[in-house]
Design an enzyme around this catalytic site. Structure first.
Site, PDB file in Angstrom:
ATOM      1  N   ASP A 162       0.845  -1.201   0.000  1.00 19.49           N
ATOM      2  CA  ASP A 162       0.000   0.000   0.000  1.00 19.49           C
ATOM      3  C   ASP A 162       0.885   1.258   0.000  1.00 19.49           C
ATOM      4  O   ASP A 162       2.122   1.153   0.008  1.00 19.49           O
ATOM      5  CB  ASP A 162      -0.912  -0.046   1.242  1.00 19.49           C
ATOM      6  CG  ASP A 162      -2.259   0.619   0.971  1.00 19.49           C
ATOM      7  OD1 ASP A 162      -2.341   1.472   0.070  1.00 19.49           O
ATOM      8  OD2 ASP A 162      -3.227   0.290   1.678  1.00 19.49           O
ATOM      9  N   ASP A 223     -10.554   2.208  -3.511  1.00 16.27           N
ATOM     10  CA  ASP A 223     -10.958   0.970  -2.844  1.00 16.27           C
ATOM     11  C   ASP A 223     -12.425   0.680  -3.135  1.00 16.27           C
ATOM     12  O   ASP A 223     -13.249   1.601  -3.170  1.00 16.27           O
ATOM     13  CB  ASP A 223     -10.848   1.127  -1.317  1.00 16.27           C
ATOM     14  CG  ASP A 223      -9.420   1.017  -0.819  1.00 16.27           C
ATOM     15  OD1 ASP A 223      -8.493   0.974  -1.647  1.00 16.27           O
ATOM     16  OD2 ASP A 223      -9.238   0.980   0.413  1.00 16.27           O
TER      17      ASP A 223
END
Ligand SMILES: *[C@@H]1O[C@H](CO)[C@@H](O)[C@H](O)[C@H]1NC(C)=O
Ligand SMILES: *[C@@H]1O[C@H](CO)[C@@H](O)[C@H](O)[C@H]1NC(C)=O
Ligand SMILES: *[C@@H]1O[C@H](CO)[C@@H](O)[C@H](O)[C@H]1NC(C)=O
Ligand SMILES: *[C@@H]1O[C@H](CO)[C@@H](O)[C@H](O)[C@H]1NC(C)=O
Length: 423
Positions: A162, A223
């Site tokens: 990430d 997301d």
């Protein structure tokens, strides 16, 4: 019009050539990887006292590994269990190594990997390029080699990297450095990068050719959440022709765009919308990571996720990412050329009027001959619809409904049948 008409065919040619370009060469993800990932469904649930089945703990990942293996998911190709954020302890050990949270992962990650490997399931883990993960756990910044070595020594098979809490301008050197560190461990570790999504969000120019040299898959966009709106927006983003130009063409064996997890079996999607998410993810040659509760999944959701004819489209060895070829009002036609010269097609009805609508695919639009017969197979109905010339029309349910088809030129089907007969 001229531009889109032969698009599927042109993409197929382009794919043949990009195969020659340099791309990450770790032998992994030759077809889109498949499995299960915790984040969308289980987030950062730390409350193991009140919520022992759903908190981020070794139990959750063992449970999902067992379900994948014992309920037959691995036979369909879903062979990975992936941990997301919130697994580590808040501090590194005295040698600067990451350690799993001792209360929630009392046996440690190496043990968990061994258990899963024993079930025929691979283990993926999560880290962050910055100083801290998105949820505030120790990040990889300044510990790149140590962390790569740690993951390899634990037997980890995949790493999702990430990008929170970092200087995004340094990602073009940082993400490749992590890839190099993974390579140096000698253990093949599938490398999933959030790198381009952070650059996009900063309105930076993303060089996807460069990213494909360093990552097996990468996130392009927001997301996913548990809503049709979220799924719909993602499909729209990937359908954008300029986005396809930018990153759709880079996809191929070893390198995949990642529209994020499958939420089929969760709370929001209708049956038709669940079929739509699966159809689009398969057509777009996307990684297929379910984020649902496999201990309590409906037969309806399972039937969608285990549709072998549609999975074959996703796993097609040519590895071309499907593309939108036609958009008219709320009706769309998408296509994906397959290695056997047939074409997978989605007819999509975005209207909310309540009525089904007839949608037509012109064979020319998807790179097939305008004349000559084409056989049409419905991949959700598992039914041959017959042989047609020029086009095929059918009713598609509204509110996001899809019909997914496989179109095969008859001359080719005859030849294949004849070859099969000779063999
Ligand atoms: C981020 O990295 C860039 C490129 O190395 C550098 O110029 C810039 O000063 C850095 N920004 C911060 C806030 O550290
Ligand atoms: C490391 O990179 C080299 C060169 O691309 C490749 O041949 C090798 O398979 C890679 N090894 C691993 C473990 O990823
Ligand atoms: C993008 O990356 C590729 C591969 O590293 C490189 O050849 C190309 O020059 C880069 N393009 C731009 C515009 O920087
Ligand atoms: C399509 O992509 C281009 C370039 O990134 C962007 O400017 C445009 O807003 C996008 N359109 C949609 C509908 O997403």
């Amino acid at each position: 019009m001229q531009g889109t008409i032969r698009f599927c065919f042109l993409v197929m040619l382009a794919a043949t050539f990009t195969g020659l370009a340099v791309s990450l060469n770790n032998g992994l993800a030759r077809t889109p990887p498949m499995g299960w990932l915790a984040w969308e469904r289980f987030r950062c649930d730390l409350n193991c006292k009140d919520d022992p089945d759903d908190c981020i703990s070794e139990k959750l990942f063992l449970d999902m590994g067992k379900r994948l293996s014992e309920d037959g998911w691995t036979k369909f190709g879903y062979d990975r269990v992936n941990i997301d954020d919130c697994w580590p302890a808040k501090e590194r050990d005295a040698e600067g190594r990451l350690v799993a949270d001792p209360e929630r992962f009392p046996h440690g990650i190496k043990w968990l990997a061994e258990q899963l490997h024993g079930m025929g399931v691979k283990l993926g883990i999560y880290e962050d390029y910055g100083t801290k993960t998105c949820a505030g756990y120790p990040g990889t910044m300044d510990h790149i080699t140590t962390d790569a070595d740690t993951f390899a020594s634990w037997g980890v098979d995949m790493l999702k990297m990430d990008g929170c809490n970092s200087n995004i301008s340094t990602m073009d050197t940082g993400y490749p450095a992590i890839g190099d560190a993974l390579n140096k461990t000698g253990r093949p570790i599938l490398y999933s990068c959030s790198w381009p999504d952070y650059e996009r969000a900063r309105h930076m120019d993303v060089n996807y050719t460069f990213i494909a040299e360093h990552c097996n898959m990468w996130r392009n966009y927001h997301d996913i959440g548990d809503s049709w709106q979220s799924v719909y927006t993602i499909i729209d983003f990937y359908g954008n022709a300029s986005n396809y130009e930018l990153f759709g063409k880079v996809a191929g064996p070893g390198n995949w765009n990642d529209p994020d997890m499958l939420i089929i079996g969760d709370f929001s999607l209708s049956f038709e919308q669940s079929k739509a998410q699966f159809a689009f993810w398969c057509l777009m040659a996307s990684p297929l990571f379910m984020s649902n509760d496999l201990r309590a999944i409906s037969d309806e959701a399972k039937t969608i996720l285990q549709n072998t004819e549609i999975l074959a489209v996703n796993q097609d060895p040519l590895g071309v990412q499907g593309y939108r070829v036609h958009q008219y009002n709320n009706h769309e036609v998408w296509c994906k050329p397959l290695h056997d010269k047939s074409v997978a097609v989605i007819l999509w009805n975005r209207s909310t009027g309540g009525m089904h609508s007839k949608i037509t695919v012109q064979f020319k639009q998807v790179g097939l001959p305008a004349s000559g017969n084409v056989t049409v197979r419905d991949l959700y109905e598992h039914q041959d619809m017959g042989s047609f010339s020029g086009s095929y029309s059918t009713y598609v349910n509204p509110a996001g409904g899809v019909v997914m088809l496989k179109l095969t030129p008859v001359a080719l089907a005859d030849r294949r049948a004849a070859e099969a007969y000779v063999l």
